[in-house]
Design a protein around this motif. Structure first.
Motif, mmCIF file in Angstrom:
data_model
loop_
_atom_site.group_PDB
_atom_site.id
_atom_site.type_symbol
_atom_site.label_atom_id
_atom_site.label_comp_id
_atom_site.label_asym_id
_atom_site.label_seq_id
_atom_site.Cartn_x
_atom_site.Cartn_y
_atom_site.Cartn_z
ATOM 1 N N ALA A 1 0.854 -1.208 0.019
ATOM 2 C CA ALA A 1 -0.009 -0.159 0.137
ATOM 3 C C ALA A 1 0.816 1.419 -0.139
ATOM 4 C CB ALA A 1 -0.898 0.103 1.256
ATOM 5 N N ASN A 2 1.957 1.440 0.694
ATOM 6 C CA ASN A 2 2.820 2.488 0.762
ATOM 7 C C ASN A 2 3.393 2.641 -0.560
ATOM 8 O OD1 ASN A 2 1.818 3.431 3.635
ATOM 9 N ND2 ASN A 2 3.327 1.975 4.482
ATOM 10 N N LEU A 3 3.975 1.548 -1.005
ATOM 11 C CA LEU A 3 5.039 1.569 -2.032
ATOM 12 C C LEU A 3 3.774 2.206 -3.244
ATOM 13 C CD1 LEU A 3 7.372 1.150 -3.694
ATOM 14 C CD2 LEU A 3 6.420 -1.194 -4.270
ATOM 15 N N ALA A 4 2.712 1.474 -3.365
ATOM 16 C CA ALA A 4 1.734 2.101 -4.412
ATOM 17 C C ALA A 4 1.573 3.857 -4.356
ATOM 18 C CB ALA A 4 0.314 1.443 -4.424
ATOM 19 N N LEU A 5 1.320 4.068 -3.002
ATOM 20 C CA LEU A 5 1.002 5.591 -2.734
ATOM 21 C C LEU A 5 2.252 6.512 -3.009
ATOM 22 C CD1 LEU A 5 -0.644 5.144 0.714
ATOM 23 C CD2 LEU A 5 -1.747 5.952 -1.378
ATOM 24 N N ALA A 6 3.506 5.892 -2.669
ATOM 25 C CA ALA A 6 4.732 6.523 -3.034
ATOM 26 C C ALA A 6 4.815 6.794 -4.549
ATOM 27 C CB ALA A 6 5.984 5.966 -2.380
ATOM 28 N N CYS A 7 4.447 5.803 -5.178
ATOM 29 C CA CYS A 7 4.600 6.178 -6.774
ATOM 30 C C CYS A 7 3.405 6.718 -7.421
ATOM 31 C CB CYS A 7 4.581 4.383 -7.318
ATOM 32 S SG CYS A 7 6.177 3.723 -7.024
ATOM 33 N N GLY A 8 2.546 7.418 -6.586
ATOM 34 C CA GLY A 8 1.397 7.845 -7.384
ATOM 35 C C GLY A 8 -0.006 7.179 -7.530
ATOM 36 N N ALA A 9 0.066 5.941 -7.166
ATOM 37 C CA ALA A 9 -1.385 5.222 -7.436
ATOM 38 C C ALA A 9 -1.814 5.205 -6.049
ATOM 39 C CB ALA A 9 -0.820 3.843 -7.855
ATOM 40 N N SER A 10 -3.074 4.639 -6.317
ATOM 41 C CA SER A 10 -4.185 4.329 -4.944
ATOM 42 C C SER A 10 -4.274 2.909 -4.655
ATOM 43 C CB SER A 10 -5.404 5.259 -5.132
ATOM 44 O OG SER A 10 -5.086 6.637 -5.389
ATOM 45 N N PRO A 11 -3.927 2.370 -3.752
ATOM 46 C CA PRO A 11 -4.094 0.923 -3.747
ATOM 47 C C PRO A 11 -5.372 0.854 -2.945
ATOM 48 C CG PRO A 11 -2.915 1.882 -1.688
ATOM 49 C CD PRO A 11 -2.960 3.066 -2.665
ATOM 50 N N ILE A 12 -6.185 -0.540 -3.149
ATOM 51 C CA ILE A 12 -7.183 -0.767 -2.371
ATOM 52 C C ILE A 12 -6.958 -2.509 -2.480
ATOM 53 C CG2 ILE A 12 -8.577 -1.229 -4.600
ATOM 54 C CD1 ILE A 12 -11.208 -0.325 -2.854
ATOM 55 N N MET A 13 -7.428 -3.058 -1.280
ATOM 56 C CA MET A 13 -7.159 -4.419 -1.168
ATOM 57 C C MET A 13 -8.613 -5.145 -0.857
ATOM 58 S SD MET A 13 -3.572 -4.134 0.937
ATOM 59 C CE MET A 13 -2.338 -3.324 0.158
ATOM 60 N N ALA A 14 -8.986 -5.948 -1.708
ATOM 61 C CA ALA A 14 -10.082 -6.596 -1.308
ATOM 62 C C ALA A 14 -10.303 -8.190 -1.797
ATOM 63 C CB ALA A 14 -11.461 -6.222 -2.209
ATOM 64 N N GLU A 15 -10.490 -9.009 -0.941
ATOM 65 C CA GLU A 15 -10.081 -10.619 -1.053
ATOM 66 C C GLU A 15 -11.515 -11.343 -0.815
ATOM 67 O OE1 GLU A 15 -7.117 -11.982 1.362
ATOM 68 O OE2 GLU A 15 -5.490 -10.516 0.349
ATOM 69 N N ASP A 16 -12.534 -10.717 -0.486
ATOM 70 C CA ASP A 16 -13.741 -11.496 -0.339
ATOM 71 C C ASP A 16 -14.616 -11.794 -1.592
ATOM 72 O OD1 ASP A 16 -16.837 -11.935 0.410
ATOM 73 O OD2 ASP A 16 -15.624 -12.069 2.531
ATOM 74 N N LEU A 17 -15.080 -13.045 -1.828
ATOM 75 C CA LEU A 17 -15.812 -13.272 -3.103
ATOM 76 C C LEU A 17 -16.883 -12.255 -3.033
ATOM 77 C CD1 LEU A 17 -15.437 -17.150 -2.641
ATOM 78 C CD2 LEU A 17 -14.578 -15.509 -4.411
ATOM 79 N N GLU A 18 -17.514 -11.899 -2.041
ATOM 80 C CA GLU A 18 -18.684 -10.932 -2.434
ATOM 81 C C GLU A 18 -18.351 -9.767 -3.224
ATOM 82 O OE1 GLU A 18 -21.805 -11.693 -1.254
ATOM 83 O OE2 GLU A 18 -21.074 -13.503 -0.629
ATOM 84 N N GLU A 19 -17.128 -9.163 -3.103
ATOM 85 C CA GLU A 19 -16.885 -7.823 -3.743
ATOM 86 C C GLU A 19 -15.698 -7.891 -4.636
ATOM 87 O OE1 GLU A 19 -15.550 -4.798 -1.107
ATOM 88 O OE2 GLU A 19 -14.030 -6.083 -0.094
ATOM 89 N N VAL A 20 -15.002 -9.019 -4.704
ATOM 90 C CA VAL A 20 -13.782 -9.076 -5.635
ATOM 91 C C VAL A 20 -14.056 -8.525 -6.992
ATOM 92 C CG1 VAL A 20 -13.835 -11.420 -6.267
ATOM 93 C CG2 VAL A 20 -11.419 -10.187 -5.696
ATOM 94 N N GLU A 21 -15.102 -9.220 -7.660
ATOM 95 C CA GLU A 21 -15.477 -8.729 -8.934
ATOM 96 C C GLU A 21 -15.783 -7.220 -9.234
ATOM 97 O OE1 GLU A 21 -17.567 -11.855 -11.734
ATOM 98 O OE2 GLU A 21 -18.083 -12.056 -9.653
#
Length: 159
Positions: free
Chosen positions: A29-49
Motif C-alpha cells: 500500500a505504501n509503495l503504491a502511494l509513493a509511486c502515485g497510485a491508489s491501492p485498494i485491497m479486497a479479497e472477499d468473494l462478495e466484492e472481488v469482481e
C-alpha cells in the motif's frame, strides 16, 4: 526510463487492486502511494469482481493461500483479463506445498498473467512443477534464471 514511468503513474493516479499477503500488505500500500497510485485491497468473494472492475490494475500474490482466497484470486484475475486490465502475479512459495503449486498452475492457465514476479525457485516450479525443499526461499537452481524466465514467457504466451 524509470523516471518516465513514475511520472506517468503520478499523472494518471491508477487505482491498483492489491491481493497480497498479510506480511506485505502495508508495504505494498505504501509503495503504491509513493509511486502515485491508489491501492485498494479486497479479497472477499462478495466484492472481488466489483472492486477489480473499478481498478486499473490487479496484483495477485500467493503468499497466504487458503481455498477461499485462491477462488478470489482466480475470480479477480479472470475479471481483470476479461476487461483488458493488466494482471501481475507473484507466486510466493509456489513450490513449498501442493496447495500453492496447484493454485499457481490454475492462475497461470485460467488467468494468464501479464507479468510474473518470482525468484528462480518459484519460476522453476511454474515451469517444471517441481517442489522446493526450503519453503518459500529460493533453493539452489542449476538453471540460469534468465533462461527460466524466457521459458516461462514462451510457455504462458507472455513474451
Amino acid at each position: 526510463m524509470l523516471g518516465e514511468i513514475l511520472e506517468k503513474t503520478r499523472k494518471s493516479g491508477p487505482l491498483v487492486h492489491c491481493m497480497v499477503n498479510l506480511v506485505t500488505a502495508n508495504d505494498c500500500a505504501n509503495l503504491a502511494l509513493a509511486c502515485g497510485a491508489s491501492p485498494i485491497m479486497a479479497e472477499d468473494l462478495e466484492e472481488v469482481e466489483q472492486v477489480t472492475s473499478a481498478c486499473d490494475d490487479l496484483v495477485l500474490n500467493l503468499g497466504t493461500p487458503s481455498p477461499r482466497k485462491i477462488q478470489a484470486l482466480l475470480l479477480a484475475g479472470k475479471t481483470a483479463k476479461k476487461l483488458g486490465k493488466p494482471v501481475i502475479f507473484d507466486p510466493v512459495g509456489a513450490g513449498c506445498s501442493d496447495l500453492r503449486r496447484n493454485a499457481a498452475g490454475e492462475i497461470l492457465c485460467q488467468v494468464r498473467p501479464d507479468i510474473i514476479r518470482g525468484n528462480a525457485s518459484e519460476i522453476r516450479t511454474l515451469l517444471l512443477g517441481t517442489m522446493a525443499h526450503r519453503g518459500v526461499d529460493a533453493e539452489e537452481v542449476a538453471e540460469n534464471p534468465t533462461e527460466l524466465a524466457k521459458m516461462l514467457a514462451l510457455k504462458t504466451g507472455a513474451v
